[in-house]
Design an enzyme around this catalytic site. Sequence first.
Site: not given
Ligand code: PBG
Length: 323
Positions: A194, A204, A216, A232, A247, A273, A312
């Site tokens: 990730k 968010r 992050k 990982e 991701k 997203s 989505y």
């Molecule tokens: C948070 C989480 C995130 C997403 C899924 N779980 C956002 C982040 O890490 O800030 C993002 C999913 C998306 O953007 O569609 N644990």
Amino acid sequence: MLIRPRRNRKNAAMRSLVRETVLRASDLIWPCFLVESSEQESEIKSMPGVYRLTTESLLTQVEELVGLGVGAIALFPALEDSLKTPDARESWNEKGLLQRAVRTLKKNFPEVVLITDVAMDPYSSDGHDGVVKDGRILNDETLPILAKMALSQAQAGADMVAPSDMMDGRIGFIRDVLDNEGFTDVSIMAYSAKYASAFYGPFRDALDSAPKSGDKKTYQMDPANVREALLEVELDIQEGADVVMVKPAMAYLDVIAQTADCSPVPVAAYQVSGEYAMLKAASQLGWLDEEQVVMESLLAIKRAGSDMILTYFAPQVARWLRR
Ligand code: PBG
């Protein structure tokens, strides 16, 4: 000319015969946003066509989805600020929004794979995926919280818990707790590779979960790296992950491909997203053909090596595939 590749493209039936990758509705996982009351139901501004829904509304949507052949959903609760704390304690409340939704969905659709997100951020007043102390994200102090959250989701009826936090050692820690409590059949889908990506912006917005300070980057991965992704993935598999995930998806097809090459467990990819927002915005402007670009993007993600895709667009794609 001895070799003419165009011969295999001469008509639709011929192209069908030689097609290497086929996208099915059953490859898709629909991520959805949950709210408590119908007054809170609303469209996410940066994700036109995506809504925060009550459990009640979700039931109707899931019914259609199942009819169209999509068999899995991933749930993300959007909580009021008053429920957010530094230790994310609402996340293991057995009467919490998510837990109630899981119980209801499981009762109505026992055959649907319910996937729950394990991470502090929707519940954290700091908007981080781990415990924050003096501006630092603590790893080992976060693990018991994640395990309590995962256990509470399993107790509610989740089929698969999906840690998206990127703390080190969390898969093994969660596996132990689930096993000790008798949940040996609950699977773990690990958000293994990730990345610290700007493509999460609209998500968010949806949960109002952006970090209150900092970013992050001390836990999510540097977009520059791929070798680290394989580490990982390897660690998560050793610790007991049933599925590993990459991701975001579209900008990380090489990571998906390398993961698929070496992973003995199935690979998931998350079309996040921001990827949704890009494709949707250009389509709404009339600059891209929505159906064609969405189908192409998902086919490419699958071709790269992903066995399942969180998107989505799942309900829409399932309708297109049915036609
Ligand atoms: C948070 C989480 C995130 C997403 C899924 N779980 C956002 C982040 O890490 O800030 C993002 C999913 C998306 O953007 O569609 N644990």
